[in-house]
Motif scaffolding. Structure first.
Motif, PDB file in Angstrom:
ATOM      1  N   THR A 272       9.097  -3.159  -1.038  1.00 30.80           N
ATOM      2  CA  THR A 272       9.166  -2.746   0.358  1.00 30.80           C
ATOM      3  C   THR A 272      10.043  -1.511   0.508  1.00 30.80           C
ATOM      4  O   THR A 272      11.084  -1.394  -0.135  1.00 30.80           O
TER       5      THR A 272
ATOM      6  N   LYS B 288       5.722  -2.692   3.678  1.00 34.99           N
ATOM      7  CA  LYS B 288       5.457  -3.190   2.331  1.00 34.99           C
ATOM      8  C   LYS B 288       4.558  -2.193   1.611  1.00 34.99           C
ATOM      9  O   LYS B 288       3.554  -1.736   2.136  1.00 34.99           O
TER      10      LYS B 288
ATOM     11  N   TYR C 145       7.073  -8.728  -3.679  1.00 34.83           N
ATOM     12  CA  TYR C 145       6.791  -7.554  -2.854  1.00 34.83           C
ATOM     13  C   TYR C 145       7.715  -6.407  -3.201  1.00 34.83           C
ATOM     14  O   TYR C 145       8.813  -6.602  -3.716  1.00 34.83           O
TER      15      TYR C 145
ATOM     16  N   LYS D 121       2.382  -5.770  -3.379  1.00 29.45           N
ATOM     17  CA  LYS D 121       2.668  -7.198  -3.523  1.00 29.45           C
ATOM     18  C   LYS D 121       2.232  -7.615  -4.923  1.00 29.45           C
ATOM     19  O   LYS D 121       1.464  -6.914  -5.586  1.00 29.45           O
TER      20      LYS D 121
END
Length: 130
Positions: free
Chosen positions: A25, A32, A23, A35
């Motif tokens: 973030t 987020k 991920y 991914k």
């Protein structure tokens, strides 16, 4: 003499065997951004990731051809194979056509130089993990 940012690109780049980033973030609101990214190139000052459009989490980013709204955002990411988290700042983004986007993250302000050099040594070159 150039600005403090003018020396950011002098670190030699290393093409790496794709490293899975589970991920990406935001450090500002912990939202987020993406991914299942892959690190495709690295230097002692930052990482270049390939992000497929479908792996962008906010809908407004998936619909866009330009991710420049992310430039300057402080982020952290989890490198799956190395089991470490790295923080940095998104410095540029680029549409790569059907593959998705490149997102460059500079981590040089957050990490000591010796740590950055050690990370470069740990990142596998293409074919090293095969």
């Amino acid at each position: 003499m150039g600005s403090p940012n003018s020396n950011r690109r002098v670190a030699p780049r290393k093409e790496v065997s794709p490293i899975h980033v589970s991920y990406l973030t935001s450090l500002d609101d912990f939202a987020k951004i993406a991914k299942n990214c892959e690190i495709v190139e690295a230097s002692s000052s930052g990482l270049l990731m390939l992000v497929r459009r479908e792996d962008l989490i906010p809908a407004q980013l998936r619909k866009n051809l330009n991710l420049d709204v992310l430039v300057g955002d402080r982020v952290f990411m989890h490198l799956e194979e190395l089991n470490i988290e790295i923080s940095g700042v998104i410095t540029r983004t680029q549409l790569t056509g059907k593959k998705g986007f490149h997102i460059a993250v500079d981590y040089s302000d957050d990490a000591p130089e010796y740590w950055r050099e050690c990370l470069m040594d740990l990142l596998p070159a293409p074919g090293e993990l095969d």
